[in-house]
Design a protein around this motif. Structure first.
Motif, PDB file in Angstrom:
ATOM      1  N   LYS B 105      13.346   4.113 -14.947  1.00  0.00           N
ATOM      2  CA  LYS B 105      12.317   4.545 -15.905  1.00  0.00           C
ATOM      3  C   LYS B 105      12.445   3.724 -17.183  1.00  0.00           C
ATOM      4  O   LYS B 105      13.582   3.516 -17.633  1.00  0.00           O
ATOM      5  N   PRO B 106      11.432   3.339 -17.866  1.00  0.00           N
ATOM      6  CA  PRO B 106      10.035   3.347 -17.382  1.00  0.00           C
ATOM      7  C   PRO B 106       9.826   2.191 -16.399  1.00  0.00           C
ATOM      8  O   PRO B 106      10.352   1.110 -16.608  1.00  0.00           O
ATOM      9  N   CYS B 107       9.056   2.443 -15.372  1.00  0.00           N
ATOM     10  CA  CYS B 107       8.926   1.407 -14.332  1.00  0.00           C
ATOM     11  C   CYS B 107       7.561   0.718 -14.418  1.00  0.00           C
ATOM     12  O   CYS B 107       6.616   1.238 -15.004  1.00  0.00           O
ATOM     13  N   ASP B 108       7.554  -0.409 -13.813  1.00  0.00           N
ATOM     14  CA  ASP B 108       6.304  -1.169 -13.749  1.00  0.00           C
ATOM     15  C   ASP B 108       5.412  -0.530 -12.674  1.00  0.00           C
ATOM     16  O   ASP B 108       5.864  -0.294 -11.550  1.00  0.00           O
ATOM     17  N   MET B 109       4.172  -0.206 -13.053  1.00  0.00           N
ATOM     18  CA  MET B 109       3.278   0.534 -12.150  1.00  0.00           C
ATOM     19  C   MET B 109       3.021  -0.227 -10.851  1.00  0.00           C
ATOM     20  O   MET B 109       3.048   0.361  -9.766  1.00  0.00           O
ATOM     21  N   ASP B 110       2.822  -1.531 -10.974  1.00  0.00           N
ATOM     22  CA  ASP B 110       2.551  -2.330  -9.770  1.00  0.00           C
ATOM     23  C   ASP B 110       3.740  -2.286  -8.819  1.00  0.00           C
ATOM     24  O   ASP B 110       3.575  -2.173  -7.596  1.00  0.00           O
ATOM     25  N   GLN B 111       4.960  -2.408  -9.434  1.00  0.00           N
ATOM     26  CA  GLN B 111       6.173  -2.366  -8.625  1.00  0.00           C
ATOM     27  C   GLN B 111       6.286  -1.013  -7.909  1.00  0.00           C
ATOM     28  O   GLN B 111       6.648  -0.946  -6.730  1.00  0.00           O
ATOM     29  N   LEU B 112       5.945   0.048  -8.650  1.00  0.00           N
ATOM     30  CA  LEU B 112       6.024   1.398  -8.077  1.00  0.00           C
ATOM     31  C   LEU B 112       5.042   1.548  -6.915  1.00  0.00           C
ATOM     32  O   LEU B 112       5.399   2.054  -5.855  1.00  0.00           O
ATOM     33  N   ILE B 113       3.826   1.077  -7.149  1.00  0.00           N
ATOM     34  CA  ILE B 113       2.801   1.174  -6.093  1.00  0.00           C
ATOM     35  C   ILE B 113       3.265   0.412  -4.855  1.00  0.00           C
ATOM     36  O   ILE B 113       3.147   0.889  -3.725  1.00  0.00           O
ATOM     37  N   THR B 114       3.848  -0.800  -5.085  1.00  0.00           N
ATOM     38  CA  THR B 114       4.327  -1.615  -3.956  1.00  0.00           C
ATOM     39  C   THR B 114       5.398  -0.864  -3.172  1.00  0.00           C
ATOM     40  O   THR B 114       5.369  -0.810  -1.940  1.00  0.00           O
ATOM     41  N   LYS B 115       6.336  -0.274  -3.923  1.00  0.00           N
ATOM     42  CA  LYS B 115       7.427   0.433  -3.250  1.00  0.00           C
ATOM     43  C   LYS B 115       6.911   1.677  -2.520  1.00  0.00           C
ATOM     44  O   LYS B 115       7.365   1.989  -1.416  1.00  0.00           O
ATOM     45  N   VAL B 116       5.962   2.395  -3.148  1.00  0.00           N
ATOM     46  CA  VAL B 116       5.379   3.595  -2.514  1.00  0.00           C
ATOM     47  C   VAL B 116       4.671   3.202  -1.219  1.00  0.00           C
ATOM     48  O   VAL B 116       4.864   3.835  -0.170  1.00  0.00           O
ATOM     49  N   ALA B 117       3.908   2.122  -1.307  1.00  0.00           N
ATOM     50  CA  ALA B 117       3.179   1.656  -0.123  1.00  0.00           C
ATOM     51  C   ALA B 117       4.148   1.274   0.986  1.00  0.00           C
ATOM     52  O   ALA B 117       3.956   1.619   2.164  1.00  0.00           O
ATOM     53  N   ALA B 118       5.225   0.561   0.581  1.00  0.00           N
ATOM     54  CA  ALA B 118       6.213   0.127   1.565  1.00  0.00           C
ATOM     55  C   ALA B 118       6.911   1.317   2.196  1.00  0.00           C
ATOM     56  O   ALA B 118       7.131   1.353   3.415  1.00  0.00           O
ATOM     57  N   ALA B 119       7.228   2.321   1.362  1.00  0.00           N
ATOM     58  CA  ALA B 119       7.917   3.510   1.868  1.00  0.00           C
ATOM     59  C   ALA B 119       7.018   4.254   2.847  1.00  0.00           C
ATOM     60  O   ALA B 119       7.467   4.663   3.928  1.00  0.00           O
ATOM     61  N   ALA B 120       5.714   4.410   2.470  1.00  0.00           N
ATOM     62  CA  ALA B 120       4.766   5.108   3.344  1.00  0.00           C
ATOM     63  C   ALA B 120       4.612   4.358   4.660  1.00  0.00           C
ATOM     64  O   ALA B 120       4.572   4.959   5.741  1.00  0.00           O
ATOM     65  N   GLN B 121       4.561   3.039   4.538  1.00  0.00           N
ATOM     66  CA  GLN B 121       4.434   2.190   5.723  1.00  0.00           C
ATOM     67  C   GLN B 121       5.616   2.418   6.677  1.00  0.00           C
ATOM     68  O   GLN B 121       5.434   2.555   7.883  1.00  0.00           O
ATOM     69  N   ARG B 122       6.829   2.477   6.097  1.00  0.00           N
ATOM     70  CA  ARG B 122       8.015   2.666   6.938  1.00  0.00           C
ATOM     71  C   ARG B 122       7.981   4.043   7.614  1.00  0.00           C
ATOM     72  O   ARG B 122       8.324   4.181   8.774  1.00  0.00           O
ATOM     73  N   LYS B 123       7.520   5.045   6.842  1.00  0.00           N
ATOM     74  CA  LYS B 123       7.450   6.387   7.441  1.00  0.00           C
ATOM     75  C   LYS B 123       6.490   6.383   8.629  1.00  0.00           C
ATOM     76  O   LYS B 123       6.789   6.928   9.689  1.00  0.00           O
ATOM     77  N   ARG B 124       5.335   5.738   8.388  1.00  0.00           N
ATOM     78  CA  ARG B 124       4.331   5.699   9.464  1.00  0.00           C
ATOM     79  C   ARG B 124       4.881   4.959  10.677  1.00  0.00           C
ATOM     80  O   ARG B 124       4.654   5.355  11.811  1.00  0.00           O
ATOM     81  N   GLU B 125       5.613   3.860  10.396  1.00  0.00           N
ATOM     82  CA  GLU B 125       6.199   3.091  11.508  1.00  0.00           C
ATOM     83  C   GLU B 125       7.192   3.963  12.288  1.00  0.00           C
ATOM     84  O   GLU B 125       7.213   3.942  13.513  1.00  0.00           O
TER      85      GLU B 125
END
Lengths: 594, 143
Positions: B105-125
């Motif tokens: 904290k405080p984090c870069d929003m783009d970095q957070l979105i990238t990590k969230v997307a990657a995490a969701a992707q892994r869950k889906r996989e």
């Protein structure tokens, strides 16, 4: 202002000098007391005992000398008295054995003289028969003294009134020193005398031969102070007799006294009464001669005492000096220890203060971090809203963006500061354990794999098997290698790249290389990369502390960390850690690659 | 179509509210909880949550305890640790317990979105793989 400082320094300087002077004075006083104490306790008994022994010895020696004198005197008194008694007895025997008429026969007298001369080695010079009127009516001897008249002689006057008589030495009619032994008898109520002259030389030998030491000799005086024997040295008998008479010595059988002669020389005398108190035999010796051995012994004893005393004095000074030296050293050590203790106590207080400040800073940093995060998010939200189309028409739009950017930038500066503070204040596990470096590196690769995947970075490992374990803190080691891997990933741009982790044994060191094919470091920056707060990363990306912390951790282990880099080609960090050979960990394969 | 369904867990209400608005604006379906216990309840009531953004220092139940609980009950749900005092150690600790990644904290929003997307992707996989495995199992069981 400077004057006040100068005065203060001078005052402190004076205080130190006064303290030093006082200390020196105390040591001098202590030294004096110690010396006096040692001298008093060691020297006094020595001197007292020595003086006592010397006195006792002198008394004993004096007694010995006196006893020797007395013994000699008694011996010679006996000899002299016996000599005289013997001679008197011979004459008495002759006088009683023959009648007056028979003794008037000179031929009988001659025969009897020869007999007693033969018996007594010519001690008897002559024999004469004297009637009551002092006329010598018969004579046997070397002189022609028949018919000689002794009526006026002193000896005759005494002899005619005493049953027997021994005269003083006198010259008489013959003109040579002699003395007379006489016996009185009576015939028809008229007294007559048989008298004999005793050879002075024979009598004198009895006393003359007496020698004591080098200077001692003897002589006989009558009560008038006239010599009855010849002294071998000059003697003033008159003075002596006067002194003897005054001090009642003539009335005593034996006396010892010390007198000074006219030359001031001290003489020791033994005065013994002989011939029934009519004469005194005097034994005389120089005092120094009589006590020569005592003097020598006393001198040696005094010399020994002086040398011993000097040794004691020297020892007292040396011992005191050593003692004071040790006390002074102990004082200095104590002072030094006190100072060290004081410094240590001060350091402990300072360390405590620093720790407290660190805790406080960490607390503040954490508390500030959350509001800063909210501020940045709020700024981000405003920025999001500005993206809305209706606001895009605003003529201040650029100013909004500039302002939001500034809020963002300053917020991130705050974040950096708080993270630095937290990083310094955080606690790591410092416990030293045995670590397998390969296992640690594999864990690092696993932890970094997610980021690597999204950054298109391939992480390879070339880990040598059978590497020995290292003794270190696990969290510190994780920190070091994760930092190096993170840095390597930061150096690789969005197009992707690769990182290779290599471990191997180089001599007695365990070497770990973290190599990337990223942007590389400019040669000018290479020498500074381990400096604290030095970073080449964009603002907000790096704190500049990672490598300096790594450097500190590796140095603490006795190891080293080097960097090789070529701009545009990549960077390799090489960490060397010394290993203990006995701590080797078993591993299965020869080389593990991934 | 949202990037992912995310549960944001933080005790700082203003932060949560603003973050929710920003994430929603970036097509993230977001719900919020204010401590670990509340987060567990949310997960129990909503099967669609794919990613949890989890603060570490919180009242009632802290982030690390919540992470363990989430990973025990919902192993497929990915967790991104987001904390004010995220350090190398806390990050490592979190990842050792199964967190997908960590951010400071405080984090870069783009970095957070990238990590969230990657995490969701892994869950889906992961879900996909599990689904495939199940289908394969059912197919194999058929005579």
């Amino acid at each position: 202002m400077f004057g006040l400082i100068d005065d203060s320094i001078r005052y402190k300087g004076n205080q130190i000098m006064d303290k030093e002077k006082s200390k020196k004075k105390n040591y001098r006083s202590l030294m004096r007391n110690v010396v006096l104490t040692i001298l008093l306790t060691a020297l006094t008994p020595t001197l007292v005992v020595s003086i006592f022994i010397l006195n006792q010895f002198a008394d004993s020696y004096q007694k010995k000398v006196h006893d020797h004198f007395t013994l000699l005197a008694r011996k010679h008194k006996t000899i002299i008295d016996l000599f005289l008694e013997e001679k008197l007895m011979d004459i008495r025997l002759l006088a009683s054995a023959y009648r007056f008429e028979e003794l008037g026969n000179e031929s009988l007298l001659n025969r009897k003289l020869i007999e007693i001369q033969q018996a007594h080695d010519r001690v008897f010079v002559d024999v004469g028969l004297v009637n009551s009127k002092g006329l010598q009516i018969a004579y046997a001897g070397p002189h022609n003294l028949t018919g000689a008249s002794y009526a006026d002689s002193e000896w005759f006057k005494t002899a005619i009134n005493n049953p027997y008589f021994i005269s003083d030495v006198f010259k008489g009619l013959r003109g040579t020193p002699h003395f007379i032994v006489s016996v009185r008898q009576e015939i028809d109520g008229k007294p007559w005398i048989l008298k004999s002259t005793i050879d002075f030389g024979e009598f004198n030998i009895l006393v003359e031969n007496l020698r004591i030491g080098e200077s001692g000799f003897a002589y006989i005086l009558n009560k008038k102070g006239e010599f009855q024997t010849s002294p071998i040295a000059e003697v003033k008998p008159g003075i002596l007799i006067d002194h003897f008479e005054k001090n009642g010595i003539l009335d005593r059988p034996n006396s010892i006294l010390k007198l000074k002669n006219n030359d001031g020389k001290e003489l020791i005398y033994n005065v013994t009464s002989i011939k029934k108190g009519e004469w005194v035999m005097v034994l005389q010796q120089d005092y120094d001669d009589a006590f020569a051995e005592l003097k020598v012994t006393q001198k040696i004893a005094v010399l020994i005492i002086v040398v011993a005393s000097l040794c004691i004095i020297a020892s007292s000074f040396i011992l005191s000096d050593i003692l004071i030296g040790r006390i002074s050293l102990a004082d200095e050590e104590k002072e030094s220890a006190d100072k060290e203790k004081e410094i240590l106590a001060q350091q402990v207080i300072e360390t405590g203060k620093l720790a407290a400040v660190g805790e406080l800073a960490a607390g503040i940093a954490h508390e500030i971090n959350n509001p800063v995060a909210i501020m940045i998010e709020e700024a981000g939200w405003i920025q999001d809203l500005l993206e809305e189309e209706d606001l895009k028409q605003s003529e201040n739009l650029e100013e909004f963006y500039r302002s939001l950017k500034q809020i963002n930038t300053q917020g991130r500066r705050c974040k950096d500061i708080t993270h630095k503070l937290l990083s310094f204040a955080r606690k790591t596990d410092p416990r030293v354990v045995q670590i397998s470096i390969n296992d640690l590196l594999k864990e690092i690769v696993h932890l970094s794999s997610q980021r690597a995947k999204y950054d298109n970075i391939a992480i390879h490992t070339e880990l040598e098997k059978h590497l020995p374990a290292i003794s270190a803190s696990e969290t510190e080691m994780q920190q070091v290698f994760l930092n190096l891997v993170n840095n390597a990933m930061d150096a690789i741009d969005k197009r992707g790249g690769s990182i290779t982790l290599t471990s191997k044994l180089v001599g007695d060191d365990l070497a770990v290389m973290v190599a990337d094919n990223g942007a590389g470091i400019a040669e000018a920056n290479l020498s500074r990369i381990f400096d604290p707060f030095y970073t080449t990363k964009p603002v907000g990306k790096g704190t500049g502390l990672g490598l300096s912390i790594c450097f500190g951790i590796i140095k603490k282990l006795g190891g080293d960390i080097h960097v090789r880099s070529t701009k545009g080609k990549g960077t390799t960090f090489e960490v060397r850690i010394p290993v203990k050979k006995e701590a080797e960990l078993p591993q299965e394969d020869a080389l593990d690659t991934g | 179509m949202s990037i992912a369904k995310v549960l944001l867990v933080d005790d700082e209400k203003p932060f949560v509210e603003t973050m929710m608005k920003r994430l929603k604006k970036r097509d993230v379906d977001i719900v919020a909880a204010y401590d670990g216990q509340e987060a567990i309840k949310c997960l129990a009531g909503d099967d669609n949550i794919e990613v949890v953004i989890l603060d570490i220092k919180m009242p009632v139940m802290d982030g690390m305890t919540a992470l363990k609980e989430i990973k025990r009950k919902y192993p497929l749900v990915e967790v991104i640790m987001l904390t004010g005092h995220a350090t190398v150690e806390t990050g490592i600790d979190g990842m050792k317990l199964g967190a997908f990644d960590y951010l400071m904290k405080p984090c870069d929003m783009d970095q957070l979105i990238t990590k969230v997307a990657a995490a969701a992707q892994r869950k889906r996989e992961h879900e996909q793989k599990i689904m495939e495995a199940r289908i394969q199992t059912i197919t194999l069981r058929r005579p």
